[in-house]
Design an enzyme around this catalytic site. Structure first.
Site, PDB file in Angstrom:
ATOM      1  N   GLY A 103     -18.164  -4.375   1.899  1.00 23.66           N
ATOM      2  CA  GLY A 103     -18.452  -3.346   2.892  1.00 23.66           C
ATOM      3  C   GLY A 103     -17.978  -3.602   4.303  1.00 23.66           C
ATOM      4  O   GLY A 103     -17.965  -2.680   5.121  1.00 23.66           O
ATOM      5  N   GLU A 115     -18.595  -9.544  -1.968  1.00 27.11           N
ATOM      6  CA  GLU A 115     -17.562  -8.815  -2.732  1.00 27.11           C
ATOM      7  C   GLU A 115     -16.656  -8.060  -1.767  1.00 27.11           C
ATOM      8  O   GLU A 115     -16.596  -6.825  -1.800  1.00 27.11           O
ATOM      9  CB  GLU A 115     -18.237  -7.808  -3.676  1.00 27.11           C
ATOM     10  CG  GLU A 115     -19.180  -8.414  -4.689  1.00 27.11           C
ATOM     11  CD  GLU A 115     -20.063  -7.357  -5.362  1.00 27.11           C
ATOM     12  OE1 GLU A 115     -20.066  -6.197  -4.930  1.00 27.11           O
ATOM     13  OE2 GLU A 115     -20.751  -7.721  -6.330  1.00 27.11           O
ATOM     14  N   PRO A 116     -15.934  -8.775  -0.920  1.00 27.19           N
ATOM     15  CA  PRO A 116     -15.112  -8.073   0.070  1.00 27.19           C
ATOM     16  C   PRO A 116     -13.827  -7.537  -0.539  1.00 27.19           C
ATOM     17  O   PRO A 116     -13.212  -8.180  -1.389  1.00 27.19           O
ATOM     18  CB  PRO A 116     -14.792  -9.168   1.094  1.00 27.19           C
ATOM     19  CG  PRO A 116     -14.809 -10.434   0.283  1.00 27.19           C
ATOM     20  CD  PRO A 116     -15.802 -10.233  -0.836  1.00 27.19           C
ATOM     21  N   ARG A 141     -11.719  -4.417   1.325  1.00 26.76           N
ATOM     22  CA  ARG A 141     -10.950  -3.913   2.455  1.00 26.76           C
ATOM     23  C   ARG A 141     -10.688  -4.972   3.538  1.00 26.76           C
ATOM     24  O   ARG A 141      -9.587  -5.051   4.075  1.00 26.76           O
ATOM     25  CB  ARG A 141     -11.726  -2.755   3.088  1.00 26.76           C
ATOM     26  CG  ARG A 141     -10.973  -2.041   4.192  1.00 26.76           C
ATOM     27  CD  ARG A 141     -11.894  -1.045   4.913  1.00 26.76           C
ATOM     28  NE  ARG A 141     -12.771  -0.316   4.063  1.00 26.76           N
ATOM     29  CZ  ARG A 141     -12.545   0.927   3.616  1.00 26.76           C
ATOM     30  NH1 ARG A 141     -11.467   1.570   3.985  1.00 26.76           N
ATOM     31  NH2 ARG A 141     -13.421   1.519   2.838  1.00 26.76           N
ATOM     32  N   TYR A 153     -10.925  11.518   3.068  1.00 27.11           N
ATOM     33  CA  TYR A 153     -12.016  11.189   3.998  1.00 27.11           C
ATOM     34  C   TYR A 153     -11.713  11.599   5.432  1.00 27.11           C
ATOM     35  O   TYR A 153     -12.480  11.270   6.334  1.00 27.11           O
ATOM     36  CB  TYR A 153     -12.278   9.677   4.022  1.00 27.11           C
ATOM     37  CG  TYR A 153     -12.297   8.998   2.680  1.00 27.11           C
ATOM     38  CD1 TYR A 153     -13.301   9.262   1.755  1.00 27.11           C
ATOM     39  CD2 TYR A 153     -11.315   8.070   2.340  1.00 27.11           C
ATOM     40  CE1 TYR A 153     -13.304   8.630   0.526  1.00 27.11           C
ATOM     41  CE2 TYR A 153     -11.324   7.432   1.111  1.00 27.11           C
ATOM     42  CZ  TYR A 153     -12.322   7.723   0.216  1.00 27.11           C
ATOM     43  OH  TYR A 153     -12.334   7.093  -0.999  1.00 27.11           O
ATOM     44  N   CYS A 205       1.972  19.663  -2.460  1.00 21.14           N
ATOM     45  CA  CYS A 205       1.685  21.095  -2.311  1.00 21.14           C
ATOM     46  C   CYS A 205       0.225  21.374  -2.000  1.00 21.14           C
ATOM     47  O   CYS A 205      -0.462  22.076  -2.737  1.00 21.14           O
ATOM     48  CB  CYS A 205       2.088  21.811  -3.594  1.00 21.14           C
ATOM     49  SG  CYS A 205       1.231  21.140  -5.023  1.00 21.14           S
ATOM     50  N   GLU A 206      -0.282  20.779  -0.914  1.00 19.66           N
ATOM     51  CA  GLU A 206      -1.653  21.035  -0.488  1.00 19.66           C
ATOM     52  C   GLU A 206      -1.708  20.919   1.023  1.00 19.66           C
ATOM     53  O   GLU A 206      -1.116  19.997   1.591  1.00 19.66           O
ATOM     54  CB  GLU A 206      -2.613  19.965  -1.034  1.00 19.66           C
ATOM     55  CG  GLU A 206      -2.651  19.876  -2.510  1.00 19.66           C
ATOM     56  CD  GLU A 206      -4.043  19.581  -3.044  1.00 19.66           C
ATOM     57  OE1 GLU A 206      -5.001  19.549  -2.250  1.00 19.66           O
ATOM     58  OE2 GLU A 206      -4.144  19.398  -4.255  1.00 19.66           O
ATOM     59  N   TYR A 243      -7.361   0.438  -0.819  1.00 16.99           N
ATOM     60  CA  TYR A 243      -7.564   1.809  -1.302  1.00 16.99           C
ATOM     61  C   TYR A 243      -6.362   2.698  -0.958  1.00 16.99           C
ATOM     62  O   TYR A 243      -6.507   3.885  -0.718  1.00 16.99           O
ATOM     63  CB  TYR A 243      -8.877   2.389  -0.749  1.00 16.99           C
ATOM     64  CG  TYR A 243     -10.052   1.454  -0.975  1.00 16.99           C
ATOM     65  CD1 TYR A 243     -10.570   1.275  -2.246  1.00 16.99           C
ATOM     66  CD2 TYR A 243     -10.606   0.713   0.079  1.00 16.99           C
ATOM     67  CE1 TYR A 243     -11.620   0.399  -2.475  1.00 16.99           C
ATOM     68  CE2 TYR A 243     -11.654  -0.169  -0.146  1.00 16.99           C
ATOM     69  CZ  TYR A 243     -12.155  -0.320  -1.427  1.00 16.99           C
ATOM     70  OH  TYR A 243     -13.192  -1.199  -1.645  1.00 16.99           O
TER      71      TYR A 243
HETATM   72  N1  LLP Z   1     -18.696  -4.102  -4.250  1.00 12.81           N
HETATM   73  C1  LLP Z   1     -18.991  -2.892  -4.759  1.00 12.81           C
HETATM   74  C2  LLP Z   1     -20.061  -2.775  -5.740  1.00 12.81           C
HETATM   75  C3  LLP Z   1     -18.262  -1.768  -4.342  1.00 12.81           C
HETATM   76  O1  LLP Z   1     -18.560  -0.573  -4.842  1.00 12.81           O
HETATM   77  C4  LLP Z   1     -17.229  -1.909  -3.381  1.00 12.81           C
HETATM   78  C5  LLP Z   1     -16.446  -0.758  -2.939  1.00 12.81           C
HETATM   79  C6  LLP Z   1     -16.953  -3.206  -2.894  1.00 12.81           C
HETATM   80  C7  LLP Z   1     -17.718  -4.273  -3.342  1.00 12.81           C
HETATM   81  C8  LLP Z   1     -15.863  -3.465  -1.894  1.00 12.81           C
HETATM   82  O2  LLP Z   1     -16.147  -2.858  -0.691  1.00 12.81           O
HETATM   83  P1  LLP Z   1     -15.220  -3.146   0.598  1.00 12.81           P
HETATM   84  O3  LLP Z   1     -15.421  -4.575   1.025  1.00 12.81           O
HETATM   85  O4  LLP Z   1     -13.821  -2.889   0.236  1.00 12.81           O
HETATM   86  O5  LLP Z   1     -15.744  -2.193   1.602  1.00 12.81           O
HETATM   87  N2  LLP Z   1     -11.928   4.433  -1.435  1.00 12.81           N
HETATM   88  C9  LLP Z   1     -12.753   4.210  -0.266  1.00 12.81           C
HETATM   89  C10 LLP Z   1     -13.613   2.967  -0.396  1.00 12.81           C
HETATM   90  C11 LLP Z   1     -14.466   2.960  -1.637  1.00 12.81           C
HETATM   91  C12 LLP Z   1     -15.266   1.708  -1.770  1.00 12.81           C
HETATM   92  C13 LLP Z   1     -15.876   1.605  -3.130  1.00 12.81           C
HETATM   93  N3  LLP Z   1     -16.654   0.433  -3.358  1.00 12.81           N
HETATM   94  C14 LLP Z   1     -11.862   4.163   0.966  1.00 12.81           C
HETATM   95  O6  LLP Z   1     -10.661   4.339   0.848  1.00 12.81           O
HETATM   96  O7  LLP Z   1     -12.359   3.988   2.078  1.00 12.81           O
END
Ligand code: LLP
Length: 422
Positions: free
Chosen positions: A248, A282-283, A285, A326, A352-353, A381
């Site tokens: 997150g 669980e990083p 992004r 988003y 085409c959107e 992503y």
């Molecule tokens: N753990 C779980 C259970 C998750 O669902 C996610 C992301 C992560 C870890 C990794 O989160 P991060 O560190 O990357 O924030 N497509 C969207 C983001 C969707 C995230 C889904 N879950 C975007 O482009 O912003």
């Protein structure tokens, strides 16, 4: 084309800056060789961002389970694995990819709100580090498979802490109204059943409240929540192996300040230290987001309104869906900026959107058809969410490492697409 600088006195003449490169490699040269659109990932950035998180833990026991969903290009996964990273997989297919690059089952956590019967049937026998369960029903399904195998399954319970991540509503997951996790009261009831379930081994509590979180407070609250719960369980005689605080951590897409990885980790450690339990994160992004750019070419320019023009590039929502989905902001820069008055552009894709806008209302140095642009911070992503809409092929991926570049994934062809059809 019309110059608009006379109506926009605040903008002025754009200074000519040097051409964009990646770790010394010319983006123009790569684009000429591979074609556009393409993704270029800087392996050095992946390493430094991983290391920053890792080192911030100091000697506090921890594991970094990289979230494959952000970007599971095997070339990137190998870099993460070499650094000692582990994996967070959101489907049996991500598990398969992780294993093919060498992650051991004991280094993989299986997360996700909907794991099918087939996925569980394949995952349980692997003996993963944990399957993070999202409901009482899923837990029972895992239990039945474990019993039939005669080997207890390692599970973590994902608790929904009802914490507002204050991120985009599409990617906030920690509120009661969201589909994720087991609500606190139900989780307490569920956890109380473990002592009588020999085919289930509870190894952790898990929370993940959302993605692109840019302030520390919700992340800190989630960690405190999980630590408090971990303490309660221990006192109740359910020893855990670790606490999983999810991913997150956000990045800065627009230059505004965000939480530093070191402050994030310090807050996690401060919250969890009283339990003495190792921390799993669980990083996704925060490791790969800033490490890649999407390179595209200008294919058309046409008037939009009295003050601006459309710049059509050869990448759009099929390559990078985030702006369309988003309203996400990504910086866009010309690879070789031209001298001249700054102009007002709407940078759009070829799909085409009308939602296929990559950058709204951008003030940029003049662009011409044929120019290359980069869309920044596209490593997370981006290619992972690309699609074949309009039969557009998945773009190639280049990895730059130690001053050298290589094609880590070639461009998909129509033959590739049609090979699935009969
Ligand atoms: N753990 C779980 C259970 C998750 O669902 C996610 C992301 C992560 C870890 C990794 O989160 P991060 O560190 O990357 O924030 N497509 C969207 C983001 C969707 C995230 C889904 N879950 C975007 O482009 O912003």
């Amino acid at each position: 084309m019309i110059a608009f600088s006379s109506r926009m006195p605040s903008t002025g003449i754009s200074p000519v800056s040097p051409a964009i490169s990646c770790d010394g490699v010319s983006i123009t040269a790569v684009a000429e060789a591979v074609g556009t659109p393409l993704y270029v990932t800087d392996a050095a950035q992946v390493r430094s961002r991983f290391e920053a998180l890792h080192h911030a833990f100091g000697d506090y026991p921890h594991a970094l389970h990289y979230a494959l969903k952000a970007n599971s290009l095997t070339g990137i996964l190998r870099v993460i694995r070499e650094l000692g990273g582990a994996a967070d997989a959101n489907s049996i297919w991500e598990i398969e990819v992780a294993r093919r690059v060498g992650f051991e089952p004991s280094e993989i956590v299986f997360t996700g709100v909907g794991k099918s019967g087939d996925e569980l049937a394949q995952a349980v026998p692997l003996g993963l580090k944990a399957i993070n369960v999202e409901s009482a029903g899923e837990l029972s399904r895992i239990e039945r498979i474990a019993e039939s195998l005669g080997r207890p399954a390692r599970v973590a319970v994902r608790v929904n802490p009802d914490i507002d991540a204050k991120s985009h509503p599409h990617i906030s997951t920690g509120l009661k109204i969201n589909k994720f996790g087991v609500p606190l009261d139900a989780a307490r009831e569920l956890l109380a059943t473990f002592s009588a379930r020999p085919w289930l081994q509870l190894v952790a509590i898990h929370v993940h409240i959302g993605s692109q979180i840019t302030s520390l407070e919700p992340l800190e609250r989630a960690a405190t929540f999980v630590a408090t719960m971990g303490g309660e369980l221990r006192r109740a005689g359910l020893p855990l192996e670790y606490l999983d605080v999810g991913g997150g951590l956000g990045i800065s897409y627009d230059g505004a300040p965000v939480v530093a990885p070191s402050d994030y980790v310090s807050a996690l450690v401060a919250a969890v230290r009283p339990t003495g339990l190792p921390i799993v994160i669980e990083p996704g992004r925060s490791i790969v987001g800033p490490a890649a750019m999407l390179v595209a070419r200008v294919i058309d320019i046409k008037p939009r309104n009295a003050v601006s023009e459309f710049v059509v590039i050869d990448a759009g929502m099929t390559e990078l869906m985030r702006p369309a989905l988003y309203g996400a902001f990504h910086r866009i820069d010309a690879v070789q900026p031209r001298a001249g008055d700054v102009r007002h552009y709407e940078i759009v894709g070829p799909v085409c959107e009308s939602s296929d806008v990559v950058g709204r209302d951008r003030m940029m140095a003049p662009l011409e058809v044929g120019d290359l642009v980069v869309v920044r911070d596209a490593g997370a992503y981006g290619s992972a969410m690309a699609s074949n809409y309009n039969r557009r092929p998945l773009p190639p991926e280049v990895i730059v490492d130690r001053g050298e570049w290589r094609v880590a994934r070639r461009r998909q062809t129509v033959d590739d697409m049609l090979s699935l059809e009969s």
